[in-house]
Motif scaffolding. Structure first.
Motif, PDB file in Angstrom:
ATOM      1  N   ALA A   1       0.848  -1.195   0.000  1.00 25.40           N
ATOM      2  CA  ALA A   1       0.000   0.000   0.000  1.00 25.40           C
ATOM      3  C   ALA A   1       0.881   1.243   0.000  1.00 25.40           C
ATOM      4  O   ALA A   1       1.079   1.898   1.034  1.00 25.40           O
ATOM      5  CB  ALA A   1      -0.933  -0.016   1.190  1.00 25.40           C
ATOM      6  N   ALA A   2       1.423   1.562  -1.156  1.00 24.07           N
ATOM      7  CA  ALA A   2       2.288   2.735  -1.307  1.00 24.07           C
ATOM      8  C   ALA A   2       2.128   3.276  -2.718  1.00 24.07           C
ATOM      9  O   ALA A   2       1.941   2.514  -3.674  1.00 24.07           O
ATOM     10  CB  ALA A   2       3.750   2.376  -1.034  1.00 24.07           C
TER      11      ALA A   2
ATOM     12  N   LEU B   1       3.453   8.189  -0.458  1.00 19.13           N
ATOM     13  CA  LEU B   1       2.506   7.920   0.631  1.00 19.13           C
ATOM     14  C   LEU B   1       2.492   6.425   0.915  1.00 19.13           C
ATOM     15  O   LEU B   1       2.384   5.622  -0.013  1.00 19.13           O
ATOM     16  CB  LEU B   1       1.109   8.399   0.252  1.00 19.13           C
ATOM     17  CG  LEU B   1       0.961   9.893  -0.063  1.00 19.13           C
ATOM     18  CD1 LEU B   1      -0.480  10.198  -0.466  1.00 19.13           C
ATOM     19  CD2 LEU B   1       1.366  10.756   1.142  1.00 19.13           C
TER      20      LEU B   1
ATOM     21  N   PHE C   1       1.066   3.210   3.766  1.00 17.33           N
ATOM     22  CA  PHE C   1       0.327   2.723   4.927  1.00 17.33           C
ATOM     23  C   PHE C   1       1.271   1.784   5.684  1.00 17.33           C
ATOM     24  O   PHE C   1       1.704   0.764   5.148  1.00 17.33           O
ATOM     25  CB  PHE C   1      -0.932   1.978   4.507  1.00 17.33           C
ATOM     26  CG  PHE C   1      -2.014   2.904   4.019  1.00 17.33           C
ATOM     27  CD1 PHE C   1      -2.949   3.408   4.915  1.00 17.33           C
ATOM     28  CD2 PHE C   1      -2.086   3.270   2.684  1.00 17.33           C
ATOM     29  CE1 PHE C   1      -3.948   4.256   4.479  1.00 17.33           C
ATOM     30  CE2 PHE C   1      -3.080   4.123   2.244  1.00 17.33           C
ATOM     31  CZ  PHE C   1      -4.024   4.620   3.137  1.00 17.33           C
TER      32      PHE C   1
ATOM     33  N   ASN D   1       2.084  -0.346   9.331  1.00 15.16           N
ATOM     34  CA  ASN D   1       1.637  -0.917  10.604  1.00 15.16           C
ATOM     35  C   ASN D   1       2.839  -1.015  11.543  1.00 15.16           C
ATOM     36  O   ASN D   1       3.912  -1.488  11.148  1.00 15.16           O
ATOM     37  CB  ASN D   1       1.047  -2.305  10.406  1.00 15.16           C
ATOM     38  CG  ASN D   1      -0.286  -2.258   9.656  1.00 15.16           C
ATOM     39  OD1 ASN D   1      -0.963  -1.226   9.629  1.00 15.16           O
ATOM     40  ND2 ASN D   1      -0.659  -3.378   9.055  1.00 15.16           N
TER      41      ASN D   1
ATOM     42  N   ASN E   1      -0.652   3.425  10.765  1.00 15.04           N
ATOM     43  CA  ASN E   1      -0.182   4.782  10.468  1.00 15.04           C
ATOM     44  C   ASN E   1      -0.159   5.060   8.954  1.00 15.04           C
ATOM     45  O   ASN E   1       0.075   4.154   8.140  1.00 15.04           O
ATOM     46  CB  ASN E   1       1.237   4.975  11.023  1.00 15.04           C
ATOM     47  CG  ASN E   1       1.302   4.731  12.521  1.00 15.04           C
ATOM     48  OD1 ASN E   1       0.447   5.188  13.281  1.00 15.04           O
ATOM     49  ND2 ASN E   1       2.327   4.003  12.963  1.00 15.04           N
ATOM     50  N   ARG E   2      -0.414   6.324   8.670  1.00 15.86           N
ATOM     51  CA  ARG E   2      -0.202   6.801   7.300  1.00 15.86           C
ATOM     52  C   ARG E   2       0.993   7.731   7.328  1.00 15.86           C
ATOM     53  O   ARG E   2       1.039   8.671   8.111  1.00 15.86           O
ATOM     54  CB  ARG E   2      -1.432   7.532   6.765  1.00 15.86           C
ATOM     55  CG  ARG E   2      -2.626   6.626   6.518  1.00 15.86           C
ATOM     56  CD  ARG E   2      -3.778   7.416   5.933  1.00 15.86           C
ATOM     57  NE  ARG E   2      -4.154   8.533   6.802  1.00 15.86           N
ATOM     58  CZ  ARG E   2      -4.955   9.541   6.428  1.00 15.86           C
ATOM     59  NH1 ARG E   2      -5.445   9.572   5.185  1.00 15.86           N
ATOM     60  NH2 ARG E   2      -5.256  10.491   7.276  1.00 15.86           N
TER      61      ARG E   2
ATOM     62  N   ARG F   1       3.894  10.056   5.190  1.00 12.72           N
ATOM     63  CA  ARG F   1       4.337  10.737   3.966  1.00 12.72           C
ATOM     64  C   ARG F   1       5.856  10.843   4.038  1.00 12.72           C
ATOM     65  O   ARG F   1       6.408  11.478   4.937  1.00 12.72           O
ATOM     66  CB  ARG F   1       3.713  12.117   3.866  1.00 12.72           C
ATOM     67  CG  ARG F   1       4.140  12.878   2.610  1.00 12.72           C
ATOM     68  CD  ARG F   1       3.389  14.191   2.518  1.00 12.72           C
ATOM     69  NE  ARG F   1       3.683  15.040   3.665  1.00 12.72           N
ATOM     70  CZ  ARG F   1       2.895  16.048   4.053  1.00 12.72           C
ATOM     71  NH1 ARG F   1       1.759  16.300   3.409  1.00 12.72           N
ATOM     72  NH2 ARG F   1       3.218  16.785   5.110  1.00 12.72           N
TER      73      ARG F   1
END
Length: 273
Positions: free
Chosen positions: A218-219, A232, A234, A236, A252-253, A255
């Motif tokens: 998820a990037a 960006l 996601f 864990n 966590n998200r 940047r």
């Protein structure tokens, strides 16, 4: 007496009436002789075949055909339909009339050469710009792919640590950083993170979220240029410590900003969203 009068009328020098007729005949003969002499003078230079044998004058049809018409053809005179032109010279249909306002051929060639040179330069500039844009586009696409891979590899290293080997973990993280962020990370981990982790035996393990079926992490790249990119992710984080019963997971998200360096892509900033 009667005979004398008759004889005198028949044999004498003539009556006044007869004398008048004789004088008139002689005058007419002189005039005719004069006319013939004038006619001969007027016909000097006229071909003999054009002179009528009986009249001594040239025939009308031959005179018109050989003299009068020839004169008209050689000098037709003014055109009745165009009285302003006293004489009209025949026009040559293919004759080129020079235009006084037309530029000289040399100047025209110079202008054409200048225009061709300008077009050539413009074409070369356009090709150069297109080539540069194409090259720049390729570089940006390569930067996006490289920065994304670097962020996915750096996130678990930079956001993880274990109180049992903090120096090793922090050194590995600094190897992924660059610029002022590298110095800031060193100060923070030394002054805050290390003492807390040792006191509570803290262990933090971070990972980029990936689908259970093994899909792509998820990037994604938010923006990129040839030398920098923003990614960006996601992430864990699973935390264990004496302060927590069991373990705790934080979603966590993050940047992450990356910069191209001589040693590859490095992280220059990390912000939690």
């Amino acid at each position: 007496m009667a005979n004398t009068i008759t004889r005198g009328r028949g044999t004498g020098s003539g009556s006044p009436g007869r004398r008048s007729l004789t004088a008139a005949a002689r005058a007419a003969a002189k005039r005719a002789e004069g006319n013939r002499s004038g006619a001969r003078d007027a016909l000097d230079g006229v071909p003999e075949d054009l002179v009528n044998d009986r009249t001594g004058l040239p025939p009308i049809e031959k005179t018109v055909g050989n003299v009068l018409l020839t004169k008209e053809e050689s000098d037709p005179g003014p055109d009745p339909e165009n009285p302003d032109n006293e004489s009209q010279a025949p026009q040559t249909p293919d004759a080129e009339v020079p235009d006084p306002e037309a530029p000289p051929r040399g100047r025209l060639r110079a202008r054409l050469s200048a225009a061709l040179a300008l077009l050539t330069v413009a074409g070369l500039v356009a090709v150069a710009v297109l080539g540069w844009q194409y090259q720049d586009g390729r570089q940006v696409e390569e930067a996006r792919a490289q920065a994304l891979a670097a962020a996915q590899q750096a996130a678990p290293v930079v956001l993880s640590y274990d109180y049992r080997h903090l120096d090793r973990d922090f050194a590995a993280a600094r190897g992924r950083l660059t610029g002022s962020f590298r110095a800031e990370y060193g100060r923070t981990t030394k002054a805050v993170v290390a003492p807390t982790a040792k006191k509570y035996k803290g262990v933090v393990k971070a990972s980029v979220v990936a689908p259970p079926d093994g899909g792509a992490p998820a990037a994604s790249v938010a923006s990129a240029s040839a030398d920098s990119a923003v990614v960006l992710l996601f992430v864990n984080q699973v935390t264990k410590s004496t302060q927590v019963s069991g373990s705790r997971m934080d979603l966590n998200r993050v940047r992450m900003t990356l910069t191209r360096t001589a040693d590859g892509w490095k992280v220059s900033a990390v912000d939690a969203l």
